[in-house]
Design an enzyme around this catalytic site. Structure first.
Site, PDB file in Angstrom:
ATOM      1  N   CYS A   2      -3.113   6.763   2.001  1.00 17.92           N
ATOM      2  CA  CYS A   2      -3.509   8.115   1.972  1.00 17.92           C
ATOM      3  C   CYS A   2      -4.825   8.200   2.634  1.00 17.92           C
ATOM      4  O   CYS A   2      -5.593   7.125   2.533  1.00 17.92           O
ATOM      5  CB  CYS A   2      -3.647   8.858   0.392  1.00 17.92           C
ATOM      6  SG  CYS A   2      -2.133   8.323  -0.777  1.00 17.92           S
ATOM      7  N   TRP A  77       0.418   9.410   1.424  1.00 10.32           N
ATOM      8  CA  TRP A  77       1.682   8.534   1.648  1.00 10.32           C
ATOM      9  C   TRP A  77       2.186   8.347   0.373  1.00 10.32           C
ATOM     10  O   TRP A  77       1.534   7.470  -0.267  1.00 10.32           O
ATOM     11  CB  TRP A  77       1.227   7.262   2.604  1.00 10.32           C
ATOM     12  CG  TRP A  77       2.625   6.365   3.061  1.00 10.32           C
ATOM     13  CD1 TRP A  77       3.435   6.682   4.019  1.00 10.32           C
ATOM     14  CD2 TRP A  77       3.002   5.235   2.557  1.00 10.32           C
ATOM     15  NE1 TRP A  77       4.387   5.653   4.240  1.00 10.32           N
ATOM     16  CE2 TRP A  77       4.012   4.767   3.134  1.00 10.32           C
ATOM     17  CE3 TRP A  77       2.596   4.527   1.312  1.00 10.32           C
ATOM     18  CZ2 TRP A  77       4.750   3.781   2.847  1.00 10.32           C
ATOM     19  CZ3 TRP A  77       3.309   3.439   0.782  1.00 10.32           C
ATOM     20  CH2 TRP A  77       4.411   3.014   1.830  1.00 10.32           C
ATOM     21  N   ASN A 103      -7.070   7.361  -2.904  1.00  8.10           N
ATOM     22  CA  ASN A 103      -6.405   6.410  -2.182  1.00  8.10           C
ATOM     23  C   ASN A 103      -6.361   4.802  -2.665  1.00  8.10           C
ATOM     24  O   ASN A 103      -7.283   4.367  -3.184  1.00  8.10           O
ATOM     25  CB  ASN A 103      -7.062   6.194  -0.769  1.00  8.10           C
ATOM     26  CG  ASN A 103      -6.865   4.994   0.243  1.00  8.10           C
ATOM     27  OD1 ASN A 103      -7.534   4.491   0.575  1.00  8.10           O
ATOM     28  ND2 ASN A 103      -5.720   4.651   0.145  1.00  8.10           N
ATOM     29  N   GLY A 104      -5.126   4.443  -2.757  1.00  9.66           N
ATOM     30  CA  GLY A 104      -5.102   3.432  -3.541  1.00  9.66           C
ATOM     31  C   GLY A 104      -3.918   3.128  -4.570  1.00  9.66           C
ATOM     32  O   GLY A 104      -3.080   4.119  -4.327  1.00  9.66           O
ATOM     33  N   GLU A 486       9.858  -8.235  17.666  1.00  6.76           N
ATOM     34  CA  GLU A 486       8.954  -6.986  17.958  1.00  6.76           C
ATOM     35  C   GLU A 486       9.848  -5.954  18.449  1.00  6.76           C
ATOM     36  O   GLU A 486       9.760  -4.792  17.928  1.00  6.76           O
ATOM     37  CB  GLU A 486       7.969  -7.332  18.717  1.00  6.76           C
ATOM     38  CG  GLU A 486       7.057  -6.169  19.476  1.00  6.76           C
ATOM     39  CD  GLU A 486       6.416  -5.046  18.004  1.00  6.76           C
ATOM     40  OE1 GLU A 486       6.611  -5.779  17.052  1.00  6.76           O
ATOM     41  OE2 GLU A 486       6.034  -4.333  18.357  1.00  6.76           O
ATOM     42  N   GLU A 493      12.146   1.337  13.727  1.00  9.75           N
ATOM     43  CA  GLU A 493      11.224   2.037  13.338  1.00  9.75           C
ATOM     44  C   GLU A 493      11.278   3.665  13.849  1.00  9.75           C
ATOM     45  O   GLU A 493      10.930   4.499  13.035  1.00  9.75           O
ATOM     46  CB  GLU A 493       9.746   1.479  13.987  1.00  9.75           C
ATOM     47  CG  GLU A 493       8.492   1.620  13.080  1.00  9.75           C
ATOM     48  CD  GLU A 493       7.494   0.994  13.817  1.00  9.75           C
ATOM     49  OE1 GLU A 493       7.787   0.160  14.674  1.00  9.75           O
ATOM     50  OE2 GLU A 493       6.209   1.419  13.440  1.00  9.75           O
ATOM     51  N   HIS A 509      25.475 -19.880  14.153  1.00  8.95           N
ATOM     52  CA  HIS A 509      25.201 -20.236  12.791  1.00  8.95           C
ATOM     53  C   HIS A 509      25.398 -19.159  11.598  1.00  8.95           C
ATOM     54  O   HIS A 509      24.747 -19.217  10.658  1.00  8.95           O
ATOM     55  CB  HIS A 509      23.934 -20.916  12.572  1.00  8.95           C
ATOM     56  CG  HIS A 509      23.906 -22.292  13.233  1.00  8.95           C
ATOM     57  ND1 HIS A 509      24.576 -23.284  13.086  1.00  8.95           N
ATOM     58  CD2 HIS A 509      22.932 -22.357  14.529  1.00  8.95           C
ATOM     59  CE1 HIS A 509      24.062 -24.294  14.170  1.00  8.95           C
ATOM     60  NE2 HIS A 509      23.314 -23.668  14.784  1.00  8.95           N
ATOM     61  N   LYS A 609       0.369   4.847   9.989  1.00  5.76           N
ATOM     62  CA  LYS A 609      -0.112   4.125  11.003  1.00  5.76           C
ATOM     63  C   LYS A 609      -0.926   2.800  10.476  1.00  5.76           C
ATOM     64  O   LYS A 609      -0.955   1.899  10.583  1.00  5.76           O
ATOM     65  CB  LYS A 609      -1.267   5.005  11.897  1.00  5.76           C
ATOM     66  CG  LYS A 609      -1.744   4.065  12.939  1.00  5.76           C
ATOM     67  CD  LYS A 609      -0.871   4.312  14.223  1.00  5.76           C
ATOM     68  CE  LYS A 609      -1.326   3.124  15.273  1.00  5.76           C
ATOM     69  NZ  LYS A 609      -0.376   2.533  15.940  1.00  5.76           N
TER      70      LYS A 609
HETATM   71  C1  F6R Z   1       4.768  -1.326  13.998  1.00  6.24           C
HETATM   72  C2  F6R Z   1       3.392  -1.099  13.324  1.00  6.24           C
HETATM   73  C3  F6R Z   1       3.169  -1.898  12.413  1.00  6.24           C
HETATM   74  C4  F6R Z   1       1.788  -2.489  12.245  1.00  6.24           C
HETATM   75  C5  F6R Z   1       1.616  -2.864  10.699  1.00  6.24           C
HETATM   76  C6  F6R Z   1       0.359  -3.793  10.923  1.00  6.24           C
HETATM   77  O1  F6R Z   1       5.091  -0.714  15.230  1.00  6.24           O
HETATM   78  O2  F6R Z   1       2.670  -0.431  13.901  1.00  6.24           O
HETATM   79  O3  F6R Z   1       4.235  -2.683  11.859  1.00  6.24           O
HETATM   80  O4  F6R Z   1       1.849  -3.340  13.042  1.00  6.24           O
HETATM   81  O5  F6R Z   1       1.462  -1.946  10.006  1.00  6.24           O
HETATM   82  O6  F6R Z   1      -1.131  -2.772  11.387  1.00  6.24           O
HETATM   83  P1  F6R Z   1      -2.246  -3.219  11.724  1.00  6.24           P
HETATM   84  O7  F6R Z   1      -2.067  -3.997  12.905  1.00  6.24           O
HETATM   85  O8  F6R Z   1      -3.167  -2.255  11.871  1.00  6.24           O
HETATM   86  O9  F6R Z   1      -2.534  -4.396  10.534  1.00  6.24           O
END
Ligand code: F6R
Length: 614
Positions: A2, A77, A103-104, A486, A493, A509, A609
């Site tokens: 959040c 969130w 937040n937390g 990745e 995602e 395997h 994010k």
């Molecule tokens: C995937 C993505 C997440 C971040 C992860 C770490 O597209 O964006 O998996 O890579 O939450 O975030 P940071 O790099 O900000 O620590």
């Protein structure tokens, strides 16, 4: 998780409600399940909460037509409790004297809630947050300081909170433990802002300070006082922030994600700018405070990260080992923090985080710092918590990454890690000639990426053909194995389809049992060293009727007979740098599949994010 925001008007004409909405829009990367804002009007708490993104709240706030000079706000969130208006913040006490944003996570909230309920207090929401507002109210006897001093020690977990109280209509009270909270005073208007992230301040020049663990601030437009839990007044260190007014735009692209994919020739150029040292065949970082002697001593590397940043670390592991010959471990930060880690002397710790706010990465770094080994952070967001923890921070300089799904930050992380590997390798045994070759190759990346982007329409056609499938395997060998992890993360995602990254040689395997006409295998064939071996693995999949799509070097025509579709890429991309170019192909593939499926590409469901809770 959040984002929290607050505003107190001093001399501007700003309506605090609007200031909060503008702030929340910049904090939406921290979550967008619901949003809310509250203030005090005619001696009563007024509040507006909505489910969904901040624009929904903005519309609702406009409809109320209310002018406030003090307000707090929140974008959520969801952790505890469903995504409903009742569970949206702000939360109140029973008498609705307090409105509070958080937040937390309060880990012992259930115990605290039960105790309050035993005292006859009724709860409205399912959240952990409501215990904080109820507790403050429970301890309030006309002295806000005393109430907070009694409440904070009862809370276990992490928090940044801001609240208003109807007896103190001109004030915001704020506190934090383990979550960032910045307070800023605008140079021009003297309006006061409060935010989970100083980059979200909507004024350009401010004096800013941060609350440290268990400090609390009582803020009015006349006075800001900060105390510790013992009630002792503290003098805070203030820094002046000149926030660049970066305009955030999709620049004609349909989504931020596509724009950010297309930003990559430039973001990689920025990552290498002023860092290539041809004379010494090495890389230089002006921000690096560690001396060459200290780096040279390194005999182990430990990488801590989450998500895509972790995948960048997995690729870097192979590069550090191949070039610098240093044994490298990569740890998922959320796992590492609860281990009893063995960190030997002369270990270099690398913490990778786009946001620099990921709670698990921060906690892992705090744990690793007990070893007294140096920590280098790789961050994109300036002034982030991680950069304040690390011995040195290398900046990605990728520009703001708005889309939740990481693209350009990931490839900039890789670029910086490659440069760091080169620097350390040159301090160890890598020859001048090899170092120079590395530099030439890295300098060619922006042009190679532009070439990949010119294949967008080919990738779009493949995406359209396979968008109806539900299951995908991304496979590769050597550097292409972590690249496949990745690639699979990108697809799941933003499309919500089932995707797995796997080492191609490991399919036999177990996972090969899954192969059928319905499961699509995406083969990342960018590793020349193991190319023939990968062909055999593809043959095994083809023999079992599984459709195969390949990204492969131009001169590898033997791939044609094995696959249903191939996109040929330049064959001049070396194994070491292929993770960047092949990842970009997979970013485009995921993007176009998500677009065909009509998904919310920039803000996928259930995500944020910046993941600021563990
Ligand atoms: C995937 C993505 C997440 C971040 C992860 C770490 O597209 O964006 O998996 O890579 O939450 O975030 P940071 O790099 O900000 O620590």
């Amino acid at each position: 998780m959040c984002g929290i925001y607050g505003h107190i008007k001093k001399s501007s004409k700003t309506n605090s409600l609007n200031a909060c909405i503008d702030g929340l829009k910049k904090l939406e990367y921290r979550g967008y399940d619901s949003a809310g804002v509250a203030g005090i009007h005619d001696g009563k708490i007024v509040c507006c909460k909505t489910v969904g993104k901040v624009v929904v709240l903005e519309r609702a706030v406009k409809a109320i037509k209310l002018e406030l000079s003090v307000a707090i706000a929140h974008t959520r969130w969801a952790t505890h409790g469903k995504i409903t208006e009742t569970n949206a913040h702000p939360h109140f006490d029973e008498s609705r004297s307090i409105a509070l944003v958080h937040n937390g996570i309060i880990e012992n909230y259930q115990k605290l809630k039960t105790e309050l309920e035993e005292n006859g207090i009724e709860f409205l929401s399912e959240t952990d947050t409501e215990v904080i507002s109820q507790l403050i109210s429970f301890h309030y006897e006309n002295d806000i300081s005393k109430a907070i001093q009694k409440t904070l020690p009862l809370l276990e977990g992490s928090f940044a909170i801001a609240f208003i109280h109807k007896d103190h209509p001109d004030k915001i009270i704020a506190s934090s433990r383990g979550c960032p909270l910045a307070i800023g005073i605008c140079h021009e208007s003297h309006d006061i802002f409060l935010s989970s992230d100083s980059n979200a301040f909507t004024s350009s020049k401010l004096d800013v300070f941060y609350l440290h663990d268990d400090e609390y601030a009582i803020i009015s437009h006349e006075l800001i006082e900060v105390y510790n839990l013992a009630g002792i007044k503290l003098v805070k260190q203030i820094e002046t922030l000149n926030l660049e007014n970066i305009s955030i735009s999709k620049e004609g692209f349909d989504h931020f994600l596509l724009k950010e994919i297309h930003d990559q020739p430039l973001s990689i150029s920025k990552a290498i700018e002023n860092r290539l040292d041809y004379a010494n065949a090495t890389a230089n970082f002006s921000e690096l405070t560690l001396s060459d002697e200290e780096l040279q001593k390194t005999n182990r590397i430990l990488i801590l990260a989450c998500g895509s940043s972790y995948h960048a670390g997995c690729i870097a592991k192979q590069i550090f080992e191949a070039y610098a010959k240093i044994p490298t471990e990569v740890e998922i930060a959320s796992e590492f923090r609860y281990k009893d880690p063995i960190i030997l002397k002369n270990t270099l710790i690398l913490a990778i985080s786009q946001s620099g706010e990921t709670a698990d990465t921060l906690a892992a770094v705090k744990e690793s710092k007990r070893s007294n080994c140096p920590v280098i952070a790789l961050c994109n967001v300036k002034r982030s918590s991680l950069s304040r923890l690390a011995s040195s921070t290398l900046w990605l300089n990728a520009g703001p990454e708005i889309s939740v799904c990481s693209t350009k930050a990931f490839t900039s992380q890789l670029t910086l890690l490659m440069l760091l590997a080169l620097k350390i390798a040159r301090l160890k045994t890598l020859s001048h000639k090899e170092g120079k070759k590395f530099l030439f190759e890295i300098e060619r990346l922006p042009a190679q990426i532009a070439d990949i982007l010119s294949k967008s329409s080919e990738i779009e056609k493949i995406a359209k053909k396979y968008a109806g499938h539900k299951d995908f395997f991304f496979i590769g060998r050597n550097y292409m194995y972590p690249t496949s992890l990745e690639a699979a993360l990108k697809l799941k995602e933003i499309t919500y389809l089932n995707a797995t990254g796997y080492p191609a040689g490991e399919m036999k395997h177990g996972p090969i049992a899954l192969i059928s006409k319905k499961l699509v295998t995406i083969a990342l064939c960018g590793n020349k060293h193991t190319f023939e071996k990968l062909l055999s693995n593809l043959m095994e999949i083809k023999s079992r009727g599984g459709p195969i799509v390949a990204f492969a070097p131009k001169n590898s025509s033997e791939i044609l007979s094995l696959t249903n579709d191939v996109i040929f890429l330049s064959d001049s991309i070396s194994d070491t740098f292929a993770p960047i170019t092949y990842s970009i192909c997979c970013q485009l593939l995921a993007y176009y599949i998500a677009k065909f499926l009509g998904k919310d590409i920039d803000q996928p469901r259930n995500l944020a994010k910046s993941v600021t809770v563990e």
